[in-house]
Write a protein that holds these residues in place. Structure first.
Motif, PDB file in Angstrom:
ATOM      1  N   GLY A 178       0.782  -1.238   0.000  1.00 49.52           N
ATOM      2  CA  GLY A 178       0.000   0.000   0.000  1.00 49.52           C
ATOM      3  C   GLY A 178       0.810   1.283   0.000  1.00 49.52           C
ATOM      4  O   GLY A 178       0.248   2.376  -0.002  1.00 49.52           O
ATOM      5  N   ARG A 179       2.140   1.194   0.046  1.00 50.29           N
ATOM      6  CA  ARG A 179       2.979   2.398   0.055  1.00 50.29           C
ATOM      7  C   ARG A 179       4.152   2.223  -0.878  1.00 50.29           C
ATOM      8  O   ARG A 179       4.696   1.122  -1.008  1.00 50.29           O
ATOM      9  N   TRP A 180       4.588   3.332  -1.472  1.00 52.82           N
ATOM     10  CA  TRP A 180       5.768   3.274  -2.336  1.00 52.82           C
ATOM     11  C   TRP A 180       7.052   3.277  -1.514  1.00 52.82           C
ATOM     12  O   TRP A 180       8.081   2.780  -1.953  1.00 52.82           O
ATOM     13  N   ASN A 181       6.971   3.872  -0.350  1.00 54.36           N
ATOM     14  CA  ASN A 181       8.207   4.192   0.350  1.00 54.36           C
ATOM     15  C   ASN A 181       8.092   3.829   1.830  1.00 54.36           C
ATOM     16  O   ASN A 181       7.184   4.307   2.519  1.00 54.36           O
ATOM     17  N   PHE A 182       9.025   2.989   2.297  1.00 55.06           N
ATOM     18  CA  PHE A 182       9.008   2.579   3.698  1.00 55.06           C
ATOM     19  C   PHE A 182      10.176   3.174   4.472  1.00 55.06           C
ATOM     20  O   PHE A 182      10.562   2.673   5.520  1.00 55.06           O
ATOM     21  N   ASP A 183      10.762   4.265   3.927  1.00 57.31           N
ATOM     22  CA  ASP A 183      11.921   4.873   4.581  1.00 57.31           C
ATOM     23  C   ASP A 183      11.629   5.221   6.041  1.00 57.31           C
ATOM     24  O   ASP A 183      12.501   5.102   6.907  1.00 57.31           O
ATOM     25  N   ALA A 184      10.389   5.661   6.306  1.00 60.75           N
ATOM     26  CA  ALA A 184      10.062   6.077   7.679  1.00 60.75           C
ATOM     27  C   ALA A 184      10.223   4.908   8.653  1.00 60.75           C
ATOM     28  O   ALA A 184      10.604   5.095   9.802  1.00 60.75           O
ATOM     29  N   ASP A 185       9.964   3.671   8.168  1.00 63.19           N
ATOM     30  CA  ASP A 185      10.136   2.495   9.042  1.00 63.19           C
ATOM     31  C   ASP A 185      11.588   2.039   9.057  1.00 63.19           C
ATOM     32  O   ASP A 185      11.984   1.248   9.906  1.00 63.19           O
ATOM     33  N   ASN A 186      12.346   2.509   8.081  1.00 63.88           N
ATOM     34  CA  ASN A 186      13.660   1.918   7.838  1.00 63.88           C
ATOM     35  C   ASN A 186      14.839   2.748   8.329  1.00 63.88           C
ATOM     36  O   ASN A 186      15.972   2.385   8.106  1.00 63.88           O
ATOM     37  N   ARG A 187      14.597   3.861   8.947  1.00 59.92           N
ATOM     38  CA  ARG A 187      15.714   4.741   9.308  1.00 59.92           C
ATOM     39  C   ARG A 187      16.052   4.671  10.793  1.00 59.92           C
ATOM     40  O   ARG A 187      16.356   5.687  11.415  1.00 59.92           O
ATOM     41  N   GLU A 188      16.004   3.491  11.367  1.00 61.07           N
ATOM     42  CA  GLU A 188      16.221   3.396  12.809  1.00 61.07           C
ATOM     43  C   GLU A 188      17.693   3.509  13.173  1.00 61.07           C
ATOM     44  O   GLU A 188      18.550   3.046  12.429  1.00 61.07           O
ATOM     45  N   ARG A 194      24.032  -2.969  22.016  1.00 63.84           N
ATOM     46  CA  ARG A 194      24.407  -4.182  21.265  1.00 63.84           C
ATOM     47  C   ARG A 194      25.667  -3.905  20.470  1.00 63.84           C
ATOM     48  O   ARG A 194      25.845  -2.828  19.906  1.00 63.84           O
ATOM     49  N   ARG A 195      26.539  -4.900  20.380  1.00 62.66           N
ATOM     50  CA  ARG A 195      27.770  -4.738  19.588  1.00 62.66           C
ATOM     51  C   ARG A 195      27.527  -5.099  18.124  1.00 62.66           C
ATOM     52  O   ARG A 195      28.194  -4.618  17.233  1.00 62.66           O
ATOM     53  N   THR A 196      26.583  -6.045  17.911  1.00 61.50           N
ATOM     54  CA  THR A 196      26.265  -6.450  16.540  1.00 61.50           C
ATOM     55  C   THR A 196      24.749  -6.477  16.379  1.00 61.50           C
ATOM     56  O   THR A 196      24.018  -6.456  17.362  1.00 61.50           O
ATOM     57  N   LEU A 197      24.333  -6.598  15.135  1.00 59.15           N
ATOM     58  CA  LEU A 197      22.900  -6.650  14.848  1.00 59.15           C
ATOM     59  C   LEU A 197      22.315  -8.017  15.217  1.00 59.15           C
ATOM     60  O   LEU A 197      21.114  -8.165  15.385  1.00 59.15           O
ATOM     61  N   GLY A 232      16.009  -3.661   6.228  1.00 65.14           N
ATOM     62  CA  GLY A 232      15.285  -2.390   6.251  1.00 65.14           C
ATOM     63  C   GLY A 232      15.529  -1.548   7.493  1.00 65.14           C
ATOM     64  O   GLY A 232      16.101  -0.453   7.410  1.00 65.14           O
ATOM     65  N   PRO A 233      15.130  -2.058   8.666  1.00 62.46           N
ATOM     66  CA  PRO A 233      15.137  -1.185   9.846  1.00 62.46           C
ATOM     67  C   PRO A 233      16.489  -0.531  10.131  1.00 62.46           C
ATOM     68  O   PRO A 233      16.543   0.599  10.583  1.00 62.46           O
ATOM     69  N   HIS A 234      17.589  -1.242   9.857  1.00 60.01           N
ATOM     70  CA  HIS A 234      18.886  -0.707  10.267  1.00 60.01           C
ATOM     71  C   HIS A 234      19.800  -0.366   9.094  1.00 60.01           C
ATOM     72  O   HIS A 234      21.014  -0.279   9.248  1.00 60.01           O
ATOM     73  N   GLU A 235      19.209  -0.132   7.906  1.00 60.35           N
ATOM     74  CA  GLU A 235      20.073   0.094   6.741  1.00 60.35           C
ATOM     75  C   GLU A 235      20.913   1.359   6.862  1.00 60.35           C
ATOM     76  O   GLU A 235      21.959   1.483   6.242  1.00 60.35           O
ATOM     77  N   ASP A 236      20.486   2.319   7.691  1.00 64.36           N
ATOM     78  CA  ASP A 236      21.233   3.576   7.829  1.00 64.36           C
ATOM     79  C   ASP A 236      22.077   3.629   9.094  1.00 64.36           C
ATOM     80  O   ASP A 236      22.609   4.685   9.441  1.00 64.36           O
TER      81      ASP A 236
END
Ligand SMILES: Cc1cc2nc3c(=O)[nH]c(=O)nc-3n(C[C@H](O)[C@H](O)[C@H](O)COP(=O)(O)OP(=O)(O)OC[C@H]3O[C@@H](n4cnc5c(N)ncnc54)[C@H](O)[C@@H]3O)c2cc1C
Ligand code: SF4
Length: 500
Positions: free
Chosen positions: A159-169, A175-178, A242-246
């Motif tokens: 339903g959305r083109w862009n999920f950046d808002a969910d993905n910029r965490e 935590r030392r690693t993901l 997604g969530p931690h790509e940035d």
């Protein structure tokens, strides 16, 4: 034996190695030109990867391939009789070479491959825009509609083109690693052993010099390896992309990134195959729509957009320097001398690059590119450095990413505002600052963070050039409220390009 008549020989460059480039069962010519490595100082692991991939491909093709080790391409071509075919090369310099050779003998030129959107479709899209900006978001949506990838009829999946808002965490605190499984790693073989021995020998002979450290090969060098890397990524890591790509964690160099840029840029892996695999994982419920969309956006959005801009923009684009950045790249940075600096973020990023020839997107943009912009280093030197220091660096991808996205040297063709940020943002998106001898909240004095001070120094220096940019209004306004601006400017003028 070289063919003298019959089917044309497909002359493939070292970044055109996969089945989608060599699909007609005809003879193939691969040229290993030592002069390419002698002309420029590449990262040792990049030289290894390119040679390993070429030699693996030659071994796979067997009698179909003529593999020539020569000084130059011309020397090799002089020995090949009969008609030649070339798929559109990936740099303007290579296109020039092909055109010159085509002027001397028959060379059939085939359209570019290895991208989701064809040059024809891009040209039609760009023309249809008229004077409007060529926005990545619009290009990407058009490509989704055209290909049907992640589409439910006329609507975007989820339903959305862009999920950046969910993905910029930011990175998960404490935590030392993901905590995701390690990436897929290749097993080196006797071809890698030979490549390593040859590179050592060339270096001893004084023919070539390298940047960075040697190390185990980390990136796929064959199509089969690239498929394994893709499958492993989609199965074990994509859902966390997604969530931690940035975000950046010092203890986790790979985070949930795919490490697929190198095999895609070597032409080993077709990005169409990549996005289809991601779509399948989304449809079967293995990954969230936010991660699937976030990743597909990188591949058929950003990667394709950058490729097409490289050809669409004038050749002079690479020399753009609208912010008049004239300082030379200092040796400590150019030589990946991580130990020269006490700034934890720079030290760590340069160290990773020295050891792997790769860091993910955010250290490239937020640490390396940001620092270069703040210090006013020449964009053309920086482009060349990125190209040589990264395993996935090629001319087409470096020029728009460095000149446009990272340095804003194009005056805003690619990005509406410069990507510069101070220590506060680095502190939010990374875990570097806690262990640093500088303080991200301090801008003047012994503890002043070089990024925080550098941010204001950059704005002060470029105030007039950025004045008309509405998105910079608030930041520029902030300058006038800094009571210690004169002291800050004097401090950073003194520091200049010295390691902080
Ligand atoms: C200053 C700077 C220099 C860069 N230089 C390169 C380069 O030389 N080669 C390169 O392939 N990418 C480059 N990038 C883009 C991006 O940083 C890398 O593609 C990515 O970090 C590669 O790691 P990955 O495959 O794990 O990527 P992931 O995070 O897993 O992303 C998936 C894929 O998206 C594509 N992608 C995403 N963003 C871009 C982009 N801006 N340009 C092109 N492709 C993109 C890549 O193919 C990548 O493999 C650069 C970005 C910046 C800011
Ligand atoms: S305090 Fe400044 S120099 Fe140190 S890690 Fe943070 S941003 Fe980098």
């Amino acid at each position: 034996m070289p063919p003298t008549a019959g089917p044309p020989t497909r002359w493939a460059f070292g970044d055109q190695l996969g089945p989608h480039f060599l699909d007609d069962d005809g003879p193939v010519l691969l040229v290993e030109s030592r002069r390419v490595f002698a002309r420029r100082v590449f990262h040792r692991q990049k030289a290894h990867l390119v040679l390993s991939a070429m030699r693996h491909r030659a071994a796979e093709l067997g009698d179909r391939c003529r593999y020539m080790r020569t000084g130059t391409y011309r020397e090799a071509l002089a020995e090949v009789e009969g008609p030649l075919q070339v798929v559109h090369p990936t740099s303007r310099a290579a296109v020039r070479l092909v055109m010159e050779i085509a002027g001397e003998r028959g060379v059939e030129r085939l359209p570019a491959r290895g991208y989701v959107t064809s040059q024809q479709d891009f040209a039609a899209w760009a023309q249809g825009r008229g004077p409007q900006r060529l926005l990545m978001e619009d290009f990407y949506r058009g490509a989704r509609r055209r290909t049907g990838i992640l589409m439910d009829g006329a609507d975007p999946a989820g339903g959305r083109w862009n999920f950046d808002a969910d993905n910029r965490e930011p990175p998960p605190r404490g935590r030392r690693t993901l905590g995701v499984p390690e990436p897929w790693w290749p097993q080196e073989d006797e071809i890698d052993e030979q490549v390593r021995a040859d590179l050592d020998q060339w270096e001893r002979d004084g023919d070539v010099r390298f940047l960075g450290h040697d190390g185990p090969r980390r990136f796929a060098a064959t199509h089969d390896e690239a498929r394994s890397a893709l499958e492993h990524f989609v199965e074990h890591r994509l859902d966390a992309f997604g969530p931690h790509e940035d975000a950046v964690l010092a203890g986790d160099p790979w985070m949930a990134h795919s490490l697929l840029s190198a095999p895609m840029n070597l032409g080993l892996l077709d990005p169409v195959e990549v996005v289809e695999k991601v779509e399948e994982a989304y449809r079967t419920g293995e990954v969230s729509v936010a991660s699937a969309e976030g990743f597909v956006r990188q591949v058929m959005g950003w990667r394709d957009y950058v490729w097409h801009l490289y050809w669409h923009l004038p050749e002079t684009y690479r020399e753009d320097n609208r912010l008049n950045a004239r300082r030379r790249l200092p040796d400590w940075f150019a030589q990946l001398d991580a130990d020269a600096t006490e700034a934890a973020c720079l030290r760590h990023t340069l160290g990773e690059l020295r050891d792997h020839g790769w860091v993910h997107h955010i250290p490239r943009l937020m640490i390396l590119g940001n620092y270069a912009a703040q210090r006013g280093w020449r964009p053309d030197e920086l482009t060349s450095w990125f190209h040589r220091a990264f395993v996935d660096g090629y001319d087409w991808v470096m020029v728009p990413n460095v000149v446009g996205m990272s340095q804003h040297a194009d005056g805003g063709v690619m990005a509406t505002k410069p990507y510069v940020s101070g220590g506060a943002y680095i502190n939010k998106m990374t875990d570097h600052c806690g262990g640093c001898r500088f303080d991200p909240t301090v801008r003047v004095g012994d503890d002043a963070c070089p990024f925080t001070a550098g941010y204001w120094w950059y704005l002060d220096r470029n105030r007039e050039r950025l004045d008309g940019n509405q998105r910079m209004g608030r930041s520029l306004g902030g300058l006038d409220r800094l009571r210690d601006l004169a002291a800050l400017v004097a401090q950073e003028d003194r520091r200049g390009s010295d390691p902080p």
